[in-house]
Design a protein around this motif. Structure first.
Motif, PDB file in Angstrom:
ATOM      1  N   LEU A 161       4.401  -2.078   0.385  1.00  0.00           N
ATOM      2  CA  LEU A 161       3.669  -2.218   1.637  1.00  0.00           C
ATOM      3  C   LEU A 161       2.302  -2.554   1.913  1.00  0.00           C
ATOM      4  O   LEU A 161       1.789  -3.607   2.521  1.00  0.00           O
ATOM      5  N   GLN A 162       1.396  -1.820   1.407  1.00  0.00           N
ATOM      6  CA  GLN A 162       0.376  -1.723   2.200  1.00  0.00           C
ATOM      7  C   GLN A 162      -0.489  -1.870   1.179  1.00  0.00           C
ATOM      8  O   GLN A 162      -1.222  -3.249   1.884  1.00  0.00           O
ATOM      9  N   ASN A 163      -0.290  -2.228  -0.020  1.00  0.00           N
ATOM     10  CA  ASN A 163      -1.319  -3.286  -1.080  1.00  0.00           C
ATOM     11  C   ASN A 163      -0.207  -4.137  -0.787  1.00  0.00           C
ATOM     12  O   ASN A 163      -1.509  -5.362  -1.083  1.00  0.00           O
ATOM     13  N   GLN A 164       0.748  -5.047  -0.061  1.00  0.00           N
ATOM     14  CA  GLN A 164       1.327  -6.555  -0.323  1.00  0.00           C
ATOM     15  C   GLN A 164       0.399  -6.821   0.757  1.00  0.00           C
ATOM     16  O   GLN A 164       0.087  -7.774   1.223  1.00  0.00           O
ATOM     17  N   ILE A 165       0.539  -5.830   2.444  1.00  0.00           N
ATOM     18  CA  ILE A 165      -1.018  -6.654   3.307  1.00  0.00           C
ATOM     19  C   ILE A 165      -2.023  -6.900   3.368  1.00  0.00           C
ATOM     20  O   ILE A 165      -2.571  -7.424   3.506  1.00  0.00           O
ATOM     21  N   VAL A 166      -2.600  -5.423   2.218  1.00  0.00           N
ATOM     22  CA  VAL A 166      -3.875  -6.177   1.789  1.00  0.00           C
ATOM     23  C   VAL A 166      -4.149  -7.301   0.957  1.00  0.00           C
ATOM     24  O   VAL A 166      -5.334  -8.390   1.653  1.00  0.00           O
ATOM     25  N   VAL A 167      -3.180  -7.638   0.456  1.00  0.00           N
ATOM     26  CA  VAL A 167      -3.498  -9.387  -0.548  1.00  0.00           C
ATOM     27  C   VAL A 167      -3.426  -9.744   0.485  1.00  0.00           C
ATOM     28  O   VAL A 167      -3.999 -10.954   0.259  1.00  0.00           O
ATOM     29  N   VAL A 168      -2.104  -9.732   1.345  1.00  0.00           N
ATOM     30  CA  VAL A 168      -2.163 -11.212   2.353  1.00  0.00           C
ATOM     31  C   VAL A 168      -3.368 -11.223   3.470  1.00  0.00           C
ATOM     32  O   VAL A 168      -3.980 -12.826   3.588  1.00  0.00           O
ATOM     33  N   LEU A 169      -4.241 -10.280   3.504  1.00  0.00           N
ATOM     34  CA  LEU A 169      -5.186 -10.292   4.465  1.00  0.00           C
ATOM     35  C   LEU A 169      -6.622 -10.820   3.738  1.00  0.00           C
ATOM     36  O   LEU A 169      -7.416 -11.651   4.685  1.00  0.00           O
ATOM     37  N   ASP A 170      -6.563 -10.644   2.196  1.00  0.00           N
ATOM     38  CA  ASP A 170      -7.080 -11.086   1.511  1.00  0.00           C
ATOM     39  C   ASP A 170      -7.470 -12.702   1.020  1.00  0.00           C
ATOM     40  O   ASP A 170      -8.107 -13.329   1.303  1.00  0.00           O
ATOM     41  N   GLU A 171      -6.106 -13.487   1.802  1.00  0.00           N
ATOM     42  CA  GLU A 171      -5.497 -14.826   2.082  1.00  0.00           C
ATOM     43  C   GLU A 171      -5.816 -15.282   2.755  1.00  0.00           C
ATOM     44  O   GLU A 171      -6.381 -16.481   2.481  1.00  0.00           O
ATOM     45  N   VAL A 172      -5.837 -14.443   3.656  1.00  0.00           N
ATOM     46  CA  VAL A 172      -6.314 -15.006   5.298  1.00  0.00           C
ATOM     47  C   VAL A 172      -7.780 -15.533   5.434  1.00  0.00           C
ATOM     48  O   VAL A 172      -8.487 -14.836   5.470  1.00  0.00           O
TER      49      VAL A 172
ATOM     50  N   GLU B 265      -0.714   1.164  11.167  1.00  0.00           N
ATOM     51  CA  GLU B 265       0.081   1.534  11.130  1.00  0.00           C
ATOM     52  C   GLU B 265       0.929   2.286   9.875  1.00  0.00           C
ATOM     53  O   GLU B 265       1.519   2.980  10.064  1.00  0.00           O
ATOM     54  N   VAL B 266       1.048   1.312   9.332  1.00  0.00           N
ATOM     55  CA  VAL B 266       1.316   1.549   7.451  1.00  0.00           C
ATOM     56  C   VAL B 266       0.222   2.779   7.686  1.00  0.00           C
ATOM     57  O   VAL B 266       0.583   3.309   6.189  1.00  0.00           O
ATOM     58  N   ILE B 267      -0.999   2.021   7.153  1.00  0.00           N
ATOM     59  CA  ILE B 267      -1.664   3.615   6.608  1.00  0.00           C
ATOM     60  C   ILE B 267      -2.053   4.977   7.473  1.00  0.00           C
ATOM     61  O   ILE B 267      -1.008   5.777   6.653  1.00  0.00           O
ATOM     62  N   LEU B 268      -1.010   5.248   8.712  1.00  0.00           N
ATOM     63  CA  LEU B 268      -0.503   5.913   9.198  1.00  0.00           C
ATOM     64  C   LEU B 268      -0.012   6.638   9.073  1.00  0.00           C
ATOM     65  O   LEU B 268       0.763   7.935   8.703  1.00  0.00           O
ATOM     66  N   LEU B 269       1.522   6.143   8.370  1.00  0.00           N
ATOM     67  CA  LEU B 269       2.533   5.987   8.200  1.00  0.00           C
ATOM     68  C   LEU B 269       2.097   6.768   6.443  1.00  0.00           C
ATOM     69  O   LEU B 269       2.915   8.258   6.007  1.00  0.00           O
ATOM     70  N   ASN B 270       1.459   5.920   5.580  1.00  0.00           N
ATOM     71  CA  ASN B 270       1.202   6.988   4.771  1.00  0.00           C
ATOM     72  C   ASN B 270       0.741   7.792   4.455  1.00  0.00           C
ATOM     73  O   ASN B 270       1.143   8.911   4.220  1.00  0.00           O
ATOM     74  N   GLU B 271      -0.914   8.615   5.360  1.00  0.00           N
ATOM     75  CA  GLU B 271      -0.950   9.837   5.917  1.00  0.00           C
ATOM     76  C   GLU B 271       0.365  10.662   6.376  1.00  0.00           C
ATOM     77  O   GLU B 271       0.377  11.705   6.205  1.00  0.00           O
ATOM     78  N   ALA B 272       0.844  10.007   7.394  1.00  0.00           N
ATOM     79  CA  ALA B 272       2.367  11.174   7.530  1.00  0.00           C
ATOM     80  C   ALA B 272       3.611  10.984   6.545  1.00  0.00           C
ATOM     81  O   ALA B 272       3.423  12.469   6.634  1.00  0.00           O
ATOM     82  N   VAL B 273       3.972  10.682   5.923  1.00  0.00           N
ATOM     83  CA  VAL B 273       4.669  10.907   4.349  1.00  0.00           C
ATOM     84  C   VAL B 273       3.499  11.778   3.490  1.00  0.00           C
ATOM     85  O   VAL B 273       4.599  12.654   3.069  1.00  0.00           O
ATOM     86  N   THR B 274       2.187  11.507   3.535  1.00  0.00           N
ATOM     87  CA  THR B 274       1.818  12.285   2.715  1.00  0.00           C
ATOM     88  C   THR B 274       1.922  13.893   3.067  1.00  0.00           C
ATOM     89  O   THR B 274       2.147  14.583   2.093  1.00  0.00           O
ATOM     90  N   CYS B 275       1.535  14.368   4.360  1.00  0.00           N
ATOM     91  CA  CYS B 275       2.084  15.229   4.978  1.00  0.00           C
ATOM     92  C   CYS B 275       2.836  15.728   5.147  1.00  0.00           C
ATOM     93  O   CYS B 275       3.361  17.251   4.898  1.00  0.00           O
ATOM     94  N   VAL B 276       3.909  15.666   4.976  1.00  0.00           N
ATOM     95  CA  VAL B 276       5.887  15.857   5.271  1.00  0.00           C
ATOM     96  C   VAL B 276       5.554  17.211   4.128  1.00  0.00           C
ATOM     97  O   VAL B 276       5.883  16.557   3.078  1.00  0.00           O
ATOM     98  N   ASN B 277       6.098  17.990   4.708  1.00  0.00           N
ATOM     99  CA  ASN B 277       7.615  18.940   3.636  1.00  0.00           C
ATOM    100  C   ASN B 277       8.913  17.761   3.051  1.00  0.00           C
ATOM    101  O   ASN B 277       9.151  17.487   3.253  1.00  0.00           O
TER     102      ASN B 277
END
Length: 76
Positions: A65-76, A8-20
């Motif tokens: 937020l995206q980077n923090q999720i990656v960090v947590v996933l790497d720890e699991v 969801e965060v990845i999709l949100l990042n893509e949407a933010v990138t595309c928004v005017n």
């Protein structure tokens, strides 16, 4: 669940990138979506960041937020 939120965060990042950046209504909608994701993660966005009202602020918060999720996933 965290993997789903990461998607969801990845999709949100893509949407933010595309928004005017002049489309305040779209930015507000994406900010609301970010707030919903943060609620699932039990993060009160207002206590960590100011509520984003520009594309630049929103992009920064989503990327952090995206980077923090990656960090947590790497720890699991």
């Amino acid at each position: 669940m965290l993997k789903i939120l990461q998607g969801e965060v990845i999709l949100l990042n893509e949407a933010v990138t595309c928004v005017n950046s002049a489309d305040k209504e779209a930015i507000a909608g994406l900010s609301h979506r970010l707030k919903g994701i943060c609620c699932y993660l039990m993060i009160q966005i207002e206590t960590i960041f100011c509520y984003p009202d520009s594309k630049f602020e929103l992009m920064l918060i989503v990327q952090v937020l995206q980077n923090q999720i990656v960090v947590v996933l790497d720890e699991v």
